[in-house]
Design a protein around this motif. Sequence first.
Motif, PDB file in Angstrom:
ATOM      1  N   HIS A 133      -4.411  -4.909  -0.219  1.00  0.00           N
ATOM      2  CA  HIS A 133      -2.710  -4.955  -0.424  1.00  0.00           C
ATOM      3  C   HIS A 133      -2.520  -4.284  -1.609  1.00  0.00           C
ATOM      4  N   GLY A 134      -1.693  -3.520  -2.055  1.00  0.00           N
ATOM      5  CA  GLY A 134      -1.413  -3.499  -3.319  1.00  0.00           C
ATOM      6  C   GLY A 134      -1.848  -1.893  -3.891  1.00  0.00           C
ATOM      7  N   VAL A 135      -3.222  -1.367  -3.014  1.00  0.00           N
ATOM      8  CA  VAL A 135      -3.518  -0.005  -3.524  1.00  0.00           C
ATOM      9  C   VAL A 135      -2.332   0.897  -3.450  1.00  0.00           C
ATOM     10  N   THR A 136      -2.878   2.129  -4.365  1.00  0.00           N
ATOM     11  CA  THR A 136      -1.691   2.968  -4.312  1.00  0.00           C
ATOM     12  C   THR A 136      -2.435   4.278  -4.623  1.00  0.00           C
ATOM     13  N   LEU A 137      -2.240   5.446  -4.015  1.00  0.00           N
ATOM     14  CA  LEU A 137      -2.630   6.313  -4.311  1.00  0.00           C
ATOM     15  C   LEU A 137      -2.184   7.504  -4.447  1.00  0.00           C
ATOM     16  N   GLY A 138      -1.881   7.320  -5.968  1.00  0.00           N
ATOM     17  CA  GLY A 138      -0.401   8.253  -5.970  1.00  0.00           C
ATOM     18  C   GLY A 138      -1.106   9.169  -7.187  1.00  0.00           C
ATOM     19  N   GLY A 139       1.042  10.128  -7.232  1.00  0.00           N
ATOM     20  CA  GLY A 139       0.387  10.885  -8.688  1.00  0.00           C
ATOM     21  C   GLY A 139       0.094  10.822 -10.206  1.00  0.00           C
ATOM     22  N   THR A 140       0.474  12.120 -11.332  1.00  0.00           N
ATOM     23  CA  THR A 140       0.537  10.759 -12.349  1.00  0.00           C
ATOM     24  C   THR A 140       2.128  11.617 -12.867  1.00  0.00           C
ATOM     25  N   GLY A 141       2.814  11.802 -12.387  1.00  0.00           N
ATOM     26  CA  GLY A 141       3.959  12.980 -12.818  1.00  0.00           C
ATOM     27  C   GLY A 141       4.479  13.245 -11.897  1.00  0.00           C
ATOM     28  N   LYS A 142       5.516  14.101 -12.532  1.00  0.00           N
ATOM     29  CA  LYS A 142       6.828  14.811 -11.723  1.00  0.00           C
ATOM     30  C   LYS A 142       5.910  16.629 -11.571  1.00  0.00           C
ATOM     31  N   GLU A 143       4.381  16.488 -11.377  1.00  0.00           N
ATOM     32  CA  GLU A 143       3.714  17.506 -11.200  1.00  0.00           C
ATOM     33  C   GLU A 143       4.460  18.022  -9.955  1.00  0.00           C
ATOM     34  N   SER A 203      -9.784  -2.020  -3.700  1.00  0.00           N
ATOM     35  CA  SER A 203      -9.883  -3.070  -3.559  1.00  0.00           C
ATOM     36  C   SER A 203      -8.327  -3.705  -4.229  1.00  0.00           C
ATOM     37  N   VAL A 204      -7.816  -5.617  -3.978  1.00  0.00           N
ATOM     38  CA  VAL A 204      -7.040  -5.085  -4.265  1.00  0.00           C
ATOM     39  C   VAL A 204      -6.212  -4.737  -5.866  1.00  0.00           C
ATOM     40  N   GLY A 205      -5.183  -3.936  -5.091  1.00  0.00           N
ATOM     41  CA  GLY A 205      -4.287  -3.548  -6.493  1.00  0.00           C
ATOM     42  C   GLY A 205      -5.229  -2.209  -7.623  1.00  0.00           C
ATOM     43  N   ALA A 206      -5.825  -1.995  -6.409  1.00  0.00           N
ATOM     44  CA  ALA A 206      -6.679  -0.870  -7.166  1.00  0.00           C
ATOM     45  C   ALA A 206      -5.240   0.509  -6.898  1.00  0.00           C
ATOM     46  N   LYS A 207      -5.330   1.184  -8.026  1.00  0.00           N
ATOM     47  CA  LYS A 207      -4.323   2.633  -8.655  1.00  0.00           C
ATOM     48  C   LYS A 207      -5.227   3.598  -8.685  1.00  0.00           C
ATOM     49  N   VAL A 208      -5.758   4.279  -7.889  1.00  0.00           N
ATOM     50  CA  VAL A 208      -6.020   4.959  -8.103  1.00  0.00           C
ATOM     51  C   VAL A 208      -4.771   6.548  -8.229  1.00  0.00           C
ATOM     52  N   LEU A 209      -5.129   7.754  -9.391  1.00  0.00           N
ATOM     53  CA  LEU A 209      -4.089   8.680  -9.859  1.00  0.00           C
ATOM     54  C   LEU A 209      -4.485   9.725  -9.543  1.00  0.00           C
ATOM     55  N   ILE A 232       0.417  -1.144   0.284  1.00  0.00           N
ATOM     56  CA  ILE A 232       0.008  -0.125   0.020  1.00  0.00           C
ATOM     57  C   ILE A 232       1.012   1.432   0.281  1.00  0.00           C
ATOM     58  N   THR A 233       0.611   2.158  -0.938  1.00  0.00           N
ATOM     59  CA  THR A 233       1.077   3.959  -0.806  1.00  0.00           C
ATOM     60  C   THR A 233       0.662   4.571  -0.633  1.00  0.00           C
ATOM     61  N   ILE A 234       0.669   5.494  -0.447  1.00  0.00           N
ATOM     62  CA  ILE A 234      -0.372   7.086   0.198  1.00  0.00           C
ATOM     63  C   ILE A 234       0.254   8.173   0.005  1.00  0.00           C
ATOM     64  N   GLY A 235      -0.176   8.980  -1.176  1.00  0.00           N
ATOM     65  CA  GLY A 235       1.140  10.178  -0.701  1.00  0.00           C
ATOM     66  C   GLY A 235       0.766  11.356  -0.721  1.00  0.00           C
ATOM     67  N   GLU A 236       1.859  12.106  -0.899  1.00  0.00           N
ATOM     68  CA  GLU A 236       1.474  13.066   0.538  1.00  0.00           C
ATOM     69  C   GLU A 236       0.858  14.057   0.411  1.00  0.00           C
TER      70      GLU A 236
END
Length: 270
Positions: free
Chosen positions: A182-192, A207-213, A166-170
């Motif tokens: 498990h495997g969820v990411t709440l991330g950015g879309t680049g270098k912004e 759910s498992v492996g969901a990526k929300v960007l 699991i990764t959750i951004g700033e």
Amino acid sequence: MQDNPDIGAAPPVWTRLRFEARAAAADEPTMASYIDAAILSHDTICRALAFHMAEKLAGPEMGAQQVRHVVANAYDLNPDLVEAAEADMQAVLERDPACRGLLQPFLFFKGFLALQTYRVANHLWRQGRETLAFHFQSRASELFGVDIHPAAQIGRGVMLDHATDITIGETAIVGDNCSLLHGVTLGGTGKEVGDRHPKIGKGVLLSVGAKVLGNITIGDEAKVAAGSVVLKDVHARCTVAGVPAKPVGQQPCCEPARNMDQSIPDDTTA
């Protein structure tokens, strides 16, 4: 004021946790010493949490006593951290069919422990102690496989189920009573820079492996199906699935995060 269960003043979570700890120590003598040290020898749940987290998070950079002091001080200054921990334990107990009581998440479930580590790191971040906050983030990533930026905002009653990767951004926000597998990411879309991470409403199931960007919004009680990549806003109580994710219907029932219902509705609506 102490929440000593022996005088009837303890909140239900602490009372039940101590009861389960006594039973577990009697059933498994090889664990009795640590259960006593981690739970039964303390008068309050915040002291027990501080001890157990320190034993987990200690390392070459900071010994257990130093970590315990930092965590205990955070709990003393911010009682909301303890209330959030209790709500998180209750969430695991209510939603995870493999969980037999409060003792399991408290002692063993890395999702719960990673979340409490984040909560202390977030407290430190708000105090301006960024270096120490990053240290706690790093330790949680190393030990539990969960990487949550200390500046992220996470509500209470949250369950990180299994939790690995699991990764959750700033600048991410997660509302109350959400469930992340498990495997969820709440991330950015680049270098912004700036506000660049997702805003997750209340009661959302990721759910498992969901990526929300990206800086997008997932509405209250929405559901993101396993393996989906979400790049656009999701309406409240909507289910989305696919790569890229698209709406596949309204929720047949409310509170998907509590029910842990990962099915996809048959009646599709775009």
